[in-house]
Design a protein around this motif. Structure first.
Motif, PDB file in Angstrom:
ATOM      1  N   LEU A 232     -45.049 -37.247  39.283  1.00 39.72           N
ATOM      2  CA  LEU A 232     -45.394 -37.843  37.961  1.00 39.72           C
ATOM      3  C   LEU A 232     -45.545 -36.792  36.944  1.00 39.72           C
ATOM      4  CD1 LEU A 232     -47.361 -41.107  38.732  1.00 39.72           C
ATOM      5  CD2 LEU A 232     -44.751 -40.876  38.113  1.00 39.72           C
ATOM      6  N   ARG A 233     -45.090 -36.883  35.680  1.00 36.42           N
ATOM      7  CA  ARG A 233     -45.250 -35.962  34.357  1.00 36.42           C
ATOM      8  C   ARG A 233     -45.465 -37.038  33.440  1.00 36.42           C
ATOM      9  NH1 ARG A 233     -39.864 -33.617  33.783  1.00 36.42           N
ATOM     10  NH2 ARG A 233     -39.209 -34.917  35.437  1.00 36.42           N
ATOM     11  N   LEU A 234     -46.881 -37.012  32.789  1.00 32.09           N
ATOM     12  CA  LEU A 234     -47.062 -38.100  31.972  1.00 32.09           C
ATOM     13  C   LEU A 234     -47.332 -37.488  30.704  1.00 32.09           C
ATOM     14  CD1 LEU A 234     -50.445 -38.961  34.156  1.00 32.09           C
ATOM     15  CD2 LEU A 234     -48.039 -40.283  34.191  1.00 32.09           C
ATOM     16  N   CYS A 235     -46.890 -38.392  29.755  1.00 30.12           N
ATOM     17  CA  CYS A 235     -46.948 -38.212  28.351  1.00 30.12           C
ATOM     18  C   CYS A 235     -48.306 -38.619  27.767  1.00 30.12           C
ATOM     19  CB  CYS A 235     -46.010 -39.064  27.490  1.00 30.12           C
ATOM     20  SG  CYS A 235     -44.081 -38.775  27.999  1.00 30.12           S
ATOM     21  N   ASP A 236     -48.692 -37.674  26.909  1.00 31.53           N
ATOM     22  CA  ASP A 236     -50.206 -38.168  26.415  1.00 31.53           C
ATOM     23  C   ASP A 236     -50.221 -39.431  25.648  1.00 31.53           C
ATOM     24  OD1 ASP A 236     -52.879 -37.823  25.572  1.00 31.53           O
ATOM     25  OD2 ASP A 236     -51.950 -37.245  23.356  1.00 31.53           O
ATOM     26  N   PRO A 237     -51.105 -40.376  26.175  1.00 26.98           N
ATOM     27  CA  PRO A 237     -51.151 -41.695  25.552  1.00 26.98           C
ATOM     28  C   PRO A 237     -51.032 -41.840  24.089  1.00 26.98           C
ATOM     29  CG  PRO A 237     -52.558 -41.760  27.561  1.00 26.98           C
ATOM     30  CD  PRO A 237     -52.167 -40.323  27.242  1.00 26.98           C
ATOM     31  N   VAL A 238     -51.842 -40.854  23.486  1.00 21.97           N
ATOM     32  CA  VAL A 238     -51.952 -40.872  21.977  1.00 21.97           C
ATOM     33  C   VAL A 238     -50.533 -40.728  21.602  1.00 21.97           C
ATOM     34  CG1 VAL A 238     -53.058 -39.541  20.020  1.00 21.97           C
ATOM     35  CG2 VAL A 238     -54.522 -40.230  21.988  1.00 21.97           C
ATOM     36  N   SER A 239     -49.917 -39.697  21.950  1.00 21.49           N
ATOM     37  CA  SER A 239     -48.695 -39.471  21.626  1.00 21.49           C
ATOM     38  C   SER A 239     -47.626 -40.578  21.703  1.00 21.49           C
ATOM     39  CB  SER A 239     -47.843 -38.071  22.510  1.00 21.49           C
ATOM     40  OG  SER A 239     -48.778 -36.851  21.964  1.00 21.49           O
ATOM     41  N   VAL A 240     -47.753 -41.305  22.857  1.00 16.21           N
ATOM     42  CA  VAL A 240     -46.854 -42.508  23.211  1.00 16.21           C
ATOM     43  C   VAL A 240     -46.885 -43.411  22.273  1.00 16.21           C
ATOM     44  CG1 VAL A 240     -46.481 -44.136  24.951  1.00 16.21           C
ATOM     45  CG2 VAL A 240     -46.793 -41.975  25.721  1.00 16.21           C
ATOM     46  N   VAL A 241     -48.276 -43.557  21.857  1.00 21.80           N
ATOM     47  CA  VAL A 241     -48.614 -44.960  20.987  1.00 21.80           C
ATOM     48  C   VAL A 241     -48.138 -44.491  19.259  1.00 21.80           C
ATOM     49  CG1 VAL A 241     -50.288 -46.314  19.703  1.00 21.80           C
ATOM     50  CG2 VAL A 241     -50.538 -45.585  22.332  1.00 21.80           C
ATOM     51  N   ASP A 242     -48.184 -42.931  19.160  1.00 20.54           N
ATOM     52  CA  ASP A 242     -47.751 -42.471  17.853  1.00 20.54           C
ATOM     53  C   ASP A 242     -46.641 -42.962  17.664  1.00 20.54           C
ATOM     54  OD1 ASP A 242     -50.119 -41.223  17.118  1.00 20.54           O
ATOM     55  OD2 ASP A 242     -49.644 -39.312  18.095  1.00 20.54           O
ATOM     56  N   GLU A 243     -45.674 -42.643  18.968  1.00 22.32           N
ATOM     57  CA  GLU A 243     -44.114 -42.941  18.686  1.00 22.32           C
ATOM     58  C   GLU A 243     -43.874 -44.469  18.474  1.00 22.32           C
ATOM     59  OE1 GLU A 243     -39.878 -41.991  20.821  1.00 22.32           O
ATOM     60  OE2 GLU A 243     -41.765 -41.593  22.095  1.00 22.32           O
ATOM     61  N   MET A 244     -44.709 -45.329  19.200  1.00 21.68           N
ATOM     62  CA  MET A 244     -44.622 -46.750  19.276  1.00 21.68           C
ATOM     63  C   MET A 244     -44.903 -47.204  17.723  1.00 21.68           C
ATOM     64  SD  MET A 244     -46.463 -47.867  22.614  1.00 21.68           S
ATOM     65  CE  MET A 244     -45.963 -49.657  22.527  1.00 21.68           C
ATOM     66  N   GLU A 245     -45.858 -46.688  17.012  1.00 21.10           N
ATOM     67  CA  GLU A 245     -46.214 -46.737  15.927  1.00 21.10           C
ATOM     68  C   GLU A 245     -45.188 -46.373  14.798  1.00 21.10           C
ATOM     69  OE1 GLU A 245     -50.402 -46.687  13.158  1.00 21.10           O
ATOM     70  OE2 GLU A 245     -49.984 -45.077  14.656  1.00 21.10           O
ATOM     71  N   ARG A 246     -44.528 -45.275  15.018  1.00 16.78           N
ATOM     72  CA  ARG A 246     -43.343 -44.864  14.255  1.00 16.78           C
ATOM     73  C   ARG A 246     -42.364 -45.818  14.281  1.00 16.78           C
ATOM     74  NH1 ARG A 246     -41.045 -39.073  14.954  1.00 16.78           N
ATOM     75  NH2 ARG A 246     -43.225 -38.394  14.471  1.00 16.78           N
TER      76      ARG A 246
END
Length: 455
Positions: A232-246
């Motif tokens: 598994l290579r995980l994205c940082d949850p904060v970055s994931v939600v940054d993209e969701m917010e955008r």
């Protein structure tokens, strides 16, 4: 090659003959990642043939107008495999990637293209040698993830052996430069400006987003561990939600996590949900879940974070079938998910996906599966959905591929990338003739019911 190049990235057409446009188009997230990794000195455009009313005309016009130096072709599907279509009519329309690739090559040549052709995508990474050998017009192939390989290839077109993860031609020989390390995606948010969302918002499955790559499971039919690795290579949850917010700010109403399984590891999924809740982000999303890592608290957390569709793929019902498919779950956990579905909030659903006539399937387990589907309908109401999927399309290197060879259903030299309906039919795993007979009866009754109520 240091100077800037014109690069046209093309999502290959995968629709069956006669179908001009995908009604539920899939946002070409893979091409977006590749395009985003290309340095700014190059000029890049993306063309998705699956959303064009007249795809071949659009391709010719794009090549003529843009005059690219490089055409990159992403092949998503090896064929538009549909067992129900194949058995219902010997003349059923099915798309084969080799046929579509050749048409694509013919069309770009007809438009005057004289540059280099690079092929990649999921289907290519499953059948790299076969696709390279199918046409001498293909100059390079990108194996597995393309962000780093394609970017480096653009600077080494005359010396491709310097780039890992590339297939190329050396005289009459197809050469592979060797595997490369997987890309770091921990904080990667791609620039999506080259592919507008308008053509994809009609799909009920939403716009794709990624929170991880790789899969630690080893389901016997699945090709994902080969495509993205078993680590598994995980994205940082904060970055994931940054993209969701955008994406939400840009008007996207539904997002779809393209991760093989969203809730493995569970703590990572919880981190994303808590970040969404912390920001009070109003966003709807869909994801694939594993029943073994779901409980009432977790489902409640996901629901409060905006999950409107929990997609489950138990595939079998009954421990023998689950074990034969190496699903790493129990029948009790599948039943537990049904109890969780009953308490979903209004508007959310639990969607079940099943396979038919798979390893471990018996007539008894087949009817148990149908009875479980009946329970979903009766006990969950609108909160439970059922999708009886295809028979397994055997893919090379999988557990089912080995099983099919051991059982004599196919041979070790059977061509796994077909070009005809007859060849494709042999590549569906069918364990029991009796189950197939019952399944065909159900198909007939379903079509009869559809015609009756439609009339």
């Amino acid at each position: 090659m240091a100077s800037g190049l014109k690069v046209l990235l093309v999502q290959s057409l995968w629709l069956p003959p006669g179908v001009k446009k995908d009604r539920n188009p899939v946002y070409p997230l893979g091409l977006v990642y590749v395009a985003d990794a290309i340095p700014e000195k190059h000029e890049v455009r993306i063309l998705d043939l699956c959303v064009e009313d007249h795809p071949w005309k659009a391709l010719r016009e794009s090549v003529s107008a843009f005059s690219p130096d490089i055409v990159g072709i992403s092949i998503r599907n090896s064929d538009s495999f549909g067992y129900t279509d194949v058995v219902s009519s010997p003349d059923a329309s099915t798309s084969f990637c080799l046929t579509n690739l050749q048409r694509t090559l013919d069309e770009i040549d007809a438009a005057g293209f004289q540059g280099k052709v690079v092929v990649g995508g999921q289907a290519f990474s499953i059948f790299p040698e076969r696709i390279m050998e199918s046409s001498g017009r293909v100059d390079f192939g990108v194996f597995l993830e393309g962000e780093d390989s394609f970017r480096e290839l653009l600077d080494n077109l005359e010396e491709p052996d310097k780039v890992k993860g590339i297939y190329f031609r050396r005289e009459d020989e197809v050469v592979f430069t060797g595997p490369r390390a997987h890309a770091d995606i921990s904080s990667l948010i791609p620039d999506r400006s080259m592919v507008h969302y308008g053509r994809y918002t009609s799909s009920p499955e939403g716009i794709g987003i990624q929170s991880k790559r790789g899969c630690v499971l080893s389901c016997s039919y699945c090709i994902y561990p080969h495509l993205s690795g078993s680590r598994l290579r995980l994205c940082d949850p904060v970055s994931v939600v940054d993209e969701m917010e955008r994406l939400s700010a840009e008007g996207i109403e539904v997002l779809h996590f393209v991760d093989p399984v969203f809730n493995i590891p569970k703590h990572h999924a919880e981190g994303i949900c808590r970040e969404i809740i912390r920001r009070e982000l109003d966003v709807k999303w869909i994801a694939w879940f594993h029943p073994a890592y779901m409980d009432s608290d977790f489902v409640s957390l996901c629901s409060r974070a905006g999950c409107v569709k929990f997609e489950l793929s138990p595939d079998a019902y009954g421990q023998r079938g689950l074990d034969a498919l190496n699903k790493k779950m129990t029948t009790a956990q599948v039943r537990q998910s049904l109890r969780l579905a009953r308490h979903l909030p209004e508007g959310a659903v639990m969607s079940y996906n099943f396979l038919i006539n798979h390893p471990g399937e018996t007539v008894f387990s087949f009817f148990r599966k149908l009875f479980f589907c009946f329970r979903i309908r009766m006990t969950c109401g609108g909160r439970g959905q059922i999708q009886l999927l295809n028979h397994i399309r055997i893919m090379p290197g999988t557990g089912v591929h080995r099983t099919a060879i051991e059982e004599g259903r196919i041979g070790p030299d059977t061509e796994m990338l077909p070009k005809s309906q007859e060849e494709l039919f042999r590549l569906f795993y069918r364990r029991s003739r009796s189950v197939d007979a019952f399944y065909r009866i159900l198909m007939f009754l379903s079509r009869l019911k559809h015609r009756f109520f439609r009339s």
